[in-house]
Design a protein around this motif. Structure first.
Motif, PDB file in Angstrom:
ATOM      1  N   HIS A   5       0.848  -1.207   0.000  1.00 47.30           N
ATOM      2  CA  HIS A   5       0.000   0.000   0.000  1.00 47.30           C
ATOM      3  C   HIS A   5       0.878   1.249   0.000  1.00 47.30           C
ATOM      4  O   HIS A   5       1.203   1.801   1.052  1.00 47.30           O
ATOM      5  N   ILE A   6       1.274   1.661  -1.211  1.00 47.59           N
ATOM      6  CA  ILE A   6       2.176   2.809  -1.369  1.00 47.59           C
ATOM      7  C   ILE A   6       1.567   3.779  -2.381  1.00 47.59           C
ATOM      8  O   ILE A   6       1.211   3.389  -3.493  1.00 47.59           O
ATOM      9  N   HIS A   7       1.447   5.034  -1.989  1.00 49.48           N
ATOM     10  CA  HIS A   7       0.869   6.066  -2.858  1.00 49.48           C
ATOM     11  C   HIS A   7       1.983   6.809  -3.597  1.00 49.48           C
ATOM     12  O   HIS A   7       3.163   6.561  -3.383  1.00 49.48           O
ATOM     13  N   THR A   8       1.569   7.722  -4.478  1.00 45.38           N
ATOM     14  CA  THR A   8       2.539   8.538  -5.227  1.00 45.38           C
ATOM     15  C   THR A   8       1.989   9.957  -5.318  1.00 45.38           C
ATOM     16  O   THR A   8       0.797  10.193  -5.097  1.00 45.38           O
ATOM     17  N   CYS A  11      -1.478  11.376  -6.977  1.00 47.18           N
ATOM     18  CA  CYS A  11      -2.823  11.481  -6.387  1.00 47.18           C
ATOM     19  C   CYS A  11      -3.106  12.876  -5.851  1.00 47.18           C
ATOM     20  O   CYS A  11      -4.250  13.184  -5.508  1.00 47.18           O
ATOM     21  N   GLY A  12      -2.081  13.710  -5.742  1.00 45.28           N
ATOM     22  CA  GLY A  12      -2.308  15.088  -5.330  1.00 45.28           C
ATOM     23  C   GLY A  12      -2.213  15.336  -3.835  1.00 45.28           C
ATOM     24  O   GLY A  12      -2.273  16.479  -3.393  1.00 45.28           O
ATOM     25  N   HIS A  13      -2.064  14.286  -3.017  1.00 43.40           N
ATOM     26  CA  HIS A  13      -1.912  14.524  -1.576  1.00 43.40           C
ATOM     27  C   HIS A  13      -0.804  13.668  -0.968  1.00 43.40           C
ATOM     28  O   HIS A  13      -0.808  13.391   0.225  1.00 43.40           O
ATOM     29  N   ALA A  14       0.161  13.257  -1.822  1.00 33.65           N
ATOM     30  CA  ALA A  14       1.331  12.526  -1.323  1.00 33.65           C
ATOM     31  C   ALA A  14       2.575  13.269  -1.824  1.00 33.65           C
ATOM     32  O   ALA A  14       2.486  14.030  -2.781  1.00 33.65           O
ATOM     33  N   SER A  15       3.713  13.040  -1.171  1.00 35.18           N
ATOM     34  CA  SER A  15       4.913  13.783  -1.552  1.00 35.18           C
ATOM     35  C   SER A  15       6.038  12.840  -1.954  1.00 35.18           C
ATOM     36  O   SER A  15       6.049  11.672  -1.573  1.00 35.18           O
ATOM     37  N   GLY A  16       6.989  13.367  -2.708  1.00 36.08           N
ATOM     38  CA  GLY A  16       8.182  12.604  -3.055  1.00 36.08           C
ATOM     39  C   GLY A  16       8.070  11.956  -4.420  1.00 36.08           C
ATOM     40  O   GLY A  16       6.974  11.718  -4.934  1.00 36.08           O
ATOM     41  N   ALA A  17       9.254  11.664  -5.004  1.00 36.83           N
ATOM     42  CA  ALA A  17       9.292  11.001  -6.305  1.00 36.83           C
ATOM     43  C   ALA A  17       9.120   9.499  -6.098  1.00 36.83           C
ATOM     44  O   ALA A  17       9.472   8.963  -5.042  1.00 36.83           O
ATOM     45  N   MET A  18       8.599   8.820  -7.111  1.00 28.14           N
ATOM     46  CA  MET A  18       8.387   7.371  -6.990  1.00 28.14           C
ATOM     47  C   MET A  18       9.701   6.646  -6.703  1.00 28.14           C
ATOM     48  O   MET A  18       9.730   5.687  -5.940  1.00 28.14           O
ATOM     49  N   GLU A  19      10.801   7.108  -7.314  1.00 28.72           N
ATOM     50  CA  GLU A  19      12.123   6.507  -7.046  1.00 28.72           C
ATOM     51  C   GLU A  19      12.465   6.556  -5.561  1.00 28.72           C
ATOM     52  O   GLU A  19      13.080   5.640  -5.021  1.00 28.72           O
ATOM     53  N   GLU A  20      12.084   7.668  -4.917  1.00 27.65           N
ATOM     54  CA  GLU A  20      12.418   7.815  -3.498  1.00 27.65           C
ATOM     55  C   GLU A  20      11.682   6.792  -2.635  1.00 27.65           C
ATOM     56  O   GLU A  20      12.221   6.327  -1.624  1.00 27.65           O
ATOM     57  N   TYR A  21      10.471   6.443  -3.032  1.00 23.69           N
ATOM     58  CA  TYR A  21       9.731   5.410  -2.302  1.00 23.69           C
ATOM     59  C   TYR A  21      10.476   4.076  -2.420  1.00 23.69           C
ATOM     60  O   TYR A  21      10.636   3.344  -1.450  1.00 23.69           O
ATOM     61  N   VAL A  22      10.951   3.782  -3.634  1.00 24.35           N
ATOM     62  CA  VAL A  22      11.639   2.504  -3.845  1.00 24.35           C
ATOM     63  C   VAL A  22      12.978   2.514  -3.098  1.00 24.35           C
ATOM     64  O   VAL A  22      13.352   1.528  -2.462  1.00 24.35           O
ATOM     65  N   GLU A  23      13.678   3.644  -3.188  1.00 21.42           N
ATOM     66  CA  GLU A  23      14.964   3.735  -2.490  1.00 21.42           C
ATOM     67  C   GLU A  23      14.774   3.539  -0.988  1.00 21.42           C
ATOM     68  O   GLU A  23      15.542   2.832  -0.339  1.00 21.42           O
ATOM     69  N   PHE A  24      13.740   4.154  -0.434  1.00 24.13           N
ATOM     70  CA  PHE A  24      13.511   3.970   0.999  1.00 24.13           C
ATOM     71  C   PHE A  24      13.144   2.520   1.306  1.00 24.13           C
ATOM     72  O   PHE A  24      13.589   1.958   2.311  1.00 24.13           O
ATOM     73  N   ALA A  25      12.359   1.910   0.429  1.00 25.76           N
ATOM     74  CA  ALA A  25      11.972   0.505   0.629  1.00 25.76           C
ATOM     75  C   ALA A  25      13.209  -0.381   0.752  1.00 25.76           C
ATOM     76  O   ALA A  25      13.232  -1.345   1.525  1.00 25.76           O
ATOM     77  N   GLN A  26      14.248  -0.024  -0.005  1.00 24.54           N
ATOM     78  CA  GLN A  26      15.472  -0.840   0.022  1.00 24.54           C
ATOM     79  C   GLN A  26      16.218  -0.747   1.346  1.00 24.54           C
ATOM     80  O   GLN A  26      17.070  -1.561   1.626  1.00 24.54           O
ATOM     81  N   THR A  27      15.897   0.242   2.163  1.00 27.67           N
ATOM     82  CA  THR A  27      16.523   0.344   3.487  1.00 27.67           C
ATOM     83  C   THR A  27      15.711  -0.448   4.525  1.00 27.67           C
ATOM     84  O   THR A  27      16.091  -0.505   5.684  1.00 27.67           O
ATOM     85  N   GLN A  28      14.578  -1.017   4.107  1.00 27.41           N
ATOM     86  CA  GLN A  28      13.678  -1.725   5.021  1.00 27.41           C
ATOM     87  C   GLN A  28      13.746  -3.228   4.745  1.00 27.41           C
ATOM     88  O   GLN A  28      14.127  -3.641   3.654  1.00 27.41           O
TER      89      GLN A  28
END
Ligand code: ZN
Ligand code: FE
Ligand code: FE
Ligand code: ZN
Length: 264
Positions: A5-8, A11-28
């Protein structure tokens, strides 16, 4: 673990680039993630609730691109779709058929024509009454499951978001809802975003989860991230809770089917 469950920002109410979500996921400690942004809304929505229709192709294309950029982390193409009413099911179905989604989250954010999770609607809560909102909400969840439009039911007791608690006993309603999930063959999620809301609890509650376990409903985890550093948030707690209640695994979706499991 996996976070479905990850937004982008589309949708107009989430922040950050999609790459940043993936990069953060890699730290988890995540073996797989999936984007599930808000499907364009057929009605009732405000412009800031979901991506516009024009952005849906871009969303699907961006997820495909990310797969190429991050070959070590499986990235699923999901979507979070609202349930409105039986009359809107055909339109939702054809919208969902436009892209090769790996899973579709069914969400009930609206009762009547207003979003119960929007703080701007707290007056509607008062006018309608907490018990009535809960009644309408669970009835909507059952209609959503019965529609067979969805693979996973999201944040299944969202009505508690602001701390509203019914005075009526809803256990029968809840069991009817879980039975509808079972009949529909949907999975559910533990959604950790409730911990970041006034209610300060995951969705769904321990009691509902216990029932879901008893009915052997498949489980996924979702952070409902609307910022990159929310990916995988509080998943250690979700994992501990799921294990405590007797769940043993999460399920993996591909092309709208459960294809694998991931032990807790
Ligand atoms: Zn959102
Ligand atoms: Fe939602
Ligand atoms: Fe969401
Ligand atoms: Zn959500």
């Amino acid at each position: 673990m996996l976070d479905y469950h990850i937004h982008t920002a589309l949708c107009g109410h989430a922040s950050g680039a999609m790459e940043e979500y993936v990069e953060f996921a890699q730290t988890q400690p995540l073996r797989e993630i999936g984007f599930s942004d808000h499907l364009p809304m057929l009605k009732w929505g405000q412009p800031e609730y979901a991506m516009p229709f024009s952005k849906l192709p871009e969303y699907a294309r961006r997820v495909q691109e990310l797969r190429g950029m991050f070959p070590k982390l499986p990235i699923k193409l999901g979507i979070e779709a609202d349930y409105y009413s039986p009359e809107d099911e055909a339109a939702t179905r054809s919208l969902l058929a436009q892209h090769p989604f790996d899973y579709v989250y069914g969400s009930v954010h609206f009762v009547e024509d207003w979003a119960i999770d929007d703080p701007q609607n707290l007056r509607r809560w008062e006018q309608t009454g907490v018990n009535t909102v809960y009644e309408l909400y669970f009835a909507q969840l059952r209609r959503a499951a019965n529609s067979r439009l969805f693979d996973i039911m999201s944040h299944t007791d969202l009505a508690k978001k602001f701390g509203h608690r019914p005075t009526k006993d809803f256990s029968e309603d809840i069991e009817k809802t879980v039975r509808a999930y079972k009949d529909a063959g949907v999975a559910v999620e533990i959604n950790t975003s409730g911990l970041r809301r006034p209610v300060k609890e995951m969705y769904p509650s321990r009691d509902i989860l216990r029932l879901l376990r008893r009915y052997d409903i498949p489980l996924v985890f979702g952070s409902d991230a609307h910022a990159p550093n929310e990916v995988g948030r509080d998943f250690a707690s979700a994992n501990a809770l799921a294990l405590e209640l007797g769940f043993v695994e999460l399920v993996v979706f591909e092309q709208r089917k459960i294809v694998d499991t991931d032990p807790l």
